[in-house]
Design a protein around this motif. Structure first.
Motif, mmCIF file in Angstrom:
data_model
loop_
_atom_site.group_PDB
_atom_site.id
_atom_site.type_symbol
_atom_site.label_atom_id
_atom_site.label_comp_id
_atom_site.label_asym_id
_atom_site.label_seq_id
_atom_site.Cartn_x
_atom_site.Cartn_y
_atom_site.Cartn_z
ATOM 1 N N LEU A 242 -85.110 4.465 22.016
ATOM 2 C CA LEU A 242 -85.516 4.253 20.629
ATOM 3 C C LEU A 242 -84.855 3.008 20.049
ATOM 4 O O LEU A 242 -85.463 2.287 19.249
ATOM 5 C CB LEU A 242 -85.164 5.478 19.782
ATOM 6 N N ALA A 243 -83.619 2.761 20.413
ATOM 7 C CA ALA A 243 -82.893 1.604 19.880
ATOM 8 C C ALA A 243 -83.562 0.292 20.274
ATOM 9 O O ALA A 243 -83.442 -0.717 19.571
ATOM 10 C CB ALA A 243 -81.447 1.632 20.357
ATOM 11 N N ALA A 244 -84.282 0.281 21.397
ATOM 12 C CA ALA A 244 -84.930 -0.948 21.860
ATOM 13 C C ALA A 244 -86.099 -1.345 20.971
ATOM 14 O O ALA A 244 -86.481 -2.521 20.927
ATOM 15 C CB ALA A 244 -85.417 -0.764 23.300
ATOM 16 N N ASP A 245 -86.684 -0.387 20.269
ATOM 17 C CA ASP A 245 -87.801 -0.676 19.361
ATOM 18 C C ASP A 245 -87.683 0.263 18.170
ATOM 19 O O ASP A 245 -88.174 1.390 18.203
ATOM 20 C CB ASP A 245 -89.139 -0.487 20.070
ATOM 21 N N LEU A 246 -87.035 -0.200 17.115
ATOM 22 C CA LEU A 246 -86.732 0.657 15.970
ATOM 23 C C LEU A 246 -87.976 1.084 15.196
ATOM 24 O O LEU A 246 -87.904 1.971 14.350
ATOM 25 C CB LEU A 246 -85.746 -0.055 15.036
ATOM 26 N N ARG A 247 -89.117 0.467 15.496
ATOM 27 C CA ARG A 247 -90.347 0.906 14.845
ATOM 28 C C ARG A 247 -90.712 2.335 15.251
ATOM 29 O O ARG A 247 -91.457 3.016 14.550
ATOM 30 C CB ARG A 247 -91.499 -0.034 15.198
ATOM 31 N N GLN A 248 -90.164 2.803 16.357
ATOM 32 C CA GLN A 248 -90.464 4.157 16.840
ATOM 33 C C GLN A 248 -89.793 5.255 16.021
ATOM 34 O O GLN A 248 -90.188 6.419 16.102
ATOM 35 C CB GLN A 248 -89.998 4.300 18.296
ATOM 36 N N VAL A 249 -88.774 4.907 15.233
ATOM 37 C CA VAL A 249 -87.985 5.957 14.574
ATOM 38 C C VAL A 249 -88.637 6.468 13.290
ATOM 39 O O VAL A 249 -88.253 7.524 12.774
ATOM 40 C CB VAL A 249 -86.545 5.473 14.260
ATOM 41 N N ALA A 250 -89.631 5.745 12.768
ATOM 42 C CA ALA A 250 -90.263 6.161 11.515
ATOM 43 C C ALA A 250 -90.896 7.539 11.671
ATOM 44 O O ALA A 250 -91.721 7.767 12.552
ATOM 45 C CB ALA A 250 -91.315 5.139 11.086
ATOM 46 N N GLY A 251 -90.495 8.461 10.817
ATOM 47 C CA GLY A 251 -91.027 9.813 10.847
ATOM 48 C C GLY A 251 -90.460 10.679 11.952
ATOM 49 O O GLY A 251 -90.783 11.863 12.039
ATOM 50 N N LEU A 252 -89.639 10.109 12.815
ATOM 51 C CA LEU A 252 -89.064 10.851 13.939
ATOM 52 C C LEU A 252 -87.572 11.121 13.745
ATOM 53 O O LEU A 252 -87.092 12.236 13.989
ATOM 54 C CB LEU A 252 -89.277 10.065 15.235
ATOM 55 N N ILE A 253 -86.849 10.103 13.286
ATOM 56 C CA ILE A 253 -85.404 10.217 13.096
ATOM 57 C C ILE A 253 -85.091 10.257 11.602
ATOM 58 O O ILE A 253 -85.665 9.498 10.812
ATOM 59 C CB ILE A 253 -84.663 9.031 13.746
ATOM 60 N N CYS A 254 -84.182 11.149 11.213
ATOM 61 C CA CYS A 254 -83.759 11.274 9.818
ATOM 62 C C CYS A 254 -82.239 11.336 9.767
ATOM 63 O O CYS A 254 -81.571 11.496 10.785
ATOM 64 C CB CYS A 254 -84.336 12.545 9.179
ATOM 65 N N ALA A 255 -81.720 11.203 8.556
ATOM 66 C CA ALA A 255 -80.286 11.402 8.348
ATOM 67 C C ALA A 255 -80.030 12.863 8.017
ATOM 68 O O ALA A 255 -80.841 13.512 7.350
ATOM 69 C CB ALA A 255 -79.790 10.510 7.216
ATOM 70 N N GLY A 256 -78.914 13.376 8.484
ATOM 71 C CA GLY A 256 -78.492 14.730 8.145
ATOM 72 C C GLY A 256 -77.183 14.678 7.384
ATOM 73 O O GLY A 256 -76.230 14.014 7.810
ATOM 74 N N LEU A 257 -77.151 15.358 6.238
ATOM 75 C CA LEU A 257 -75.952 15.361 5.386
ATOM 76 C C LEU A 257 -75.359 16.762 5.379
ATOM 77 O O LEU A 257 -75.884 17.668 4.720
ATOM 78 C CB LEU A 257 -76.313 14.924 3.969
ATOM 79 N N PRO A 258 -74.290 17.002 6.143
ATOM 80 C CA PRO A 258 -73.678 18.329 6.185
ATOM 81 C C PRO A 258 -73.236 18.786 4.797
ATOM 82 O O PRO A 258 -72.767 17.991 3.971
ATOM 83 C CB PRO A 258 -72.474 18.130 7.104
ATOM 84 N N ILE A 259 -73.410 20.077 4.529
ATOM 85 C CA ILE A 259 -73.053 20.657 3.240
ATOM 86 C C ILE A 259 -71.617 21.137 3.296
ATOM 87 O O ILE A 259 -71.263 21.986 4.121
ATOM 88 C CB ILE A 259 -74.004 21.805 2.875
#
Length: 383
Positions: A242-259
């Motif tokens: 995924l790092a080789a083409d960051l266009r792939q991360v849209a809608g696939l990778i998100c940030a997680g914020l622990p509570i």
């Protein structure tokens, strides 16, 4: 203490598709069957019928005799084992509950004064264990309003954000309300402690790296993580493909914020908004602060299904009686987009709890306890 509802308590649910609201309502009522004695109605409309919300509630009041209605619009709606996604339709659930076990409240926009005026006396007398709420995503401080409602009313919240490409109706129609539909804030229904319920949340994204620390930030921009450029850490966690083409991360990778303080390792999922390859920062759909924990997550249908089953099995162990009814709120990014079929989650619920009356909708964000979530599902059972 665990108690069950009296034998007179009952639920009926049905849904129907149709571009013309009148025939669609009639078809839904025909499927619903007799509702004599029911005193609370749940109404969810797909956004194709959202602009007819007032007419629909008015008709339902007249035909069913139920004066109290609560609900909103979604990209999809559901009843029992059937889901209507991205097509005109509606879902109804009619309930017969003890008269003092619930109280509707009007749309809250700027503060909680309307709640104190309409339900304050009821709250003082009965208290509330849970509230089903619907939130207009256009509200400037919807997360703050949800948190204040939970804290000041002393109530656990479940529900979701209206999802619509047109009108954003908030349905909270008490017997005395002239206009059953408003917009712009948070509306819903309070349930007293003598109404036994159980609720749980399932995540739709799985962590793909360790929990890290934001070491430099500016509003919703993460500049550094663990003392390194944020993008360097991001690429490391998502892997070389995924790092080789960051266009792939849209809608696939998100940030997680622990509570903080969560004993279940709970976390909020927030979308990535922008990436700056030159400066090395990433922007997410939430304000972050320096020192805050952060991780990255991936949308994964297999893991989401496994977490759904885990949640259902855990809930089953807590619930000794067969549920009498249920409300399920699922993210619009789940449903057919994640599982391939709009009713996949409903099938899992029925596999666990049987053929119980159920209604709900596909939301643009979900509410559980005092927070707004994303990519999750929130199931509430009436016992």
């Amino acid at each position: 203490m665990t108690v069950t509802l009296d034998s007179d308590t009952r639920f009926h649910a049905a849904c129907a598709a149709g571009a013309e609201w009148g025939p669609a309502v009639k078809a839904c009522l025909d499927r619903l069957g007799p509702v004599a004695g029911c005193n609370l109605g749940f109404l969810y409309l797909t956004d194709g019928l959202a602009d007819h919300a007032t007419s629909i509630v008015t008709l339902l009041r007249g035909v069913t005799g139920i004066r109290h209605w609560v609900g909103t619009a979604g990209i999809g709606v559901m009843a029992n084992g059937e889901a209507l996604f991205d097509e005109p339709g509606l879902a109804i659930m009619a309930a017969r509950l003890p008269e003092d076990s619930f109280r509707l409240f009007p749309t809250l926009t700027d503060g909680l004064e309307p709640l104190r005026g309409s339900a304050g006396g009821w709250l003082d007398k009965h208290g509330a264990a849970l509230a089903l709420v619907h939130v207009d995503p256009h509200h400037a401080d919807m997360a703050g309003l949800v948190a204040r409602l939970s804290e000041e009313a002393g109530v656990f919240l479940v529900g979701g954000l209206t999802a619509s490409r047109g009108e954003f109706p908030q349905i909270a129609a008490g017997a005395e309300d002239a206009d059953p539909v408003t917009e712009g804030g948070v509306s819903g229904v309070l349930f007293a402690p003598n109404l036994p319920v159980a609720t749980a949340l399932t995540q739709g994204c799985r962590p793909i790296g360790p929990t890290r620390t934001v070491t430099a930030s500016d509003d919703n921009v993460i500049l550094e993580i663990d003392g390194r450029p944020a993008l360097d850490v991001f690429k490391e966690d998502i892997g070389p493909e995924l790092a080789a083409d960051l266009r792939q991360v849209a809608g696939l990778i998100c940030a997680g914020l622990p509570i903080a303080g969560s004993d279940t390792q709970d976390y909020l999922v927030r979308d990535l908004i922008a990436i700056d390859p030159r400066a090395g920062w990433i922007s997410i759909a939430e304000r972050v602060t320096t020192g805050q924990p952060v991780m990255f997550t991936r949308r994964d249908p297999e893991t989401a299904a496994a977490d759904m089953r885990r949640m259902l099995d855990s809930l089953k162990k807590r619930v000794k009686a067969t549920p009498k009814g249920a409300v399920y709120v699922s993210c619009i990014a789940r449903g057919p987009g994640l599982f391939g079929a709009a009713n996949a989650e409903l099938s899992m619920i029925r596999d666990t709890f049987g053929d119980i009356p159920l209604t709900g909708f596909f939301a643009s964000g979900e509410v559980s306890h005092n927070r707004l979530y994303g990519y999750t599902g929130v199931l509430t059972l009436f016992l």
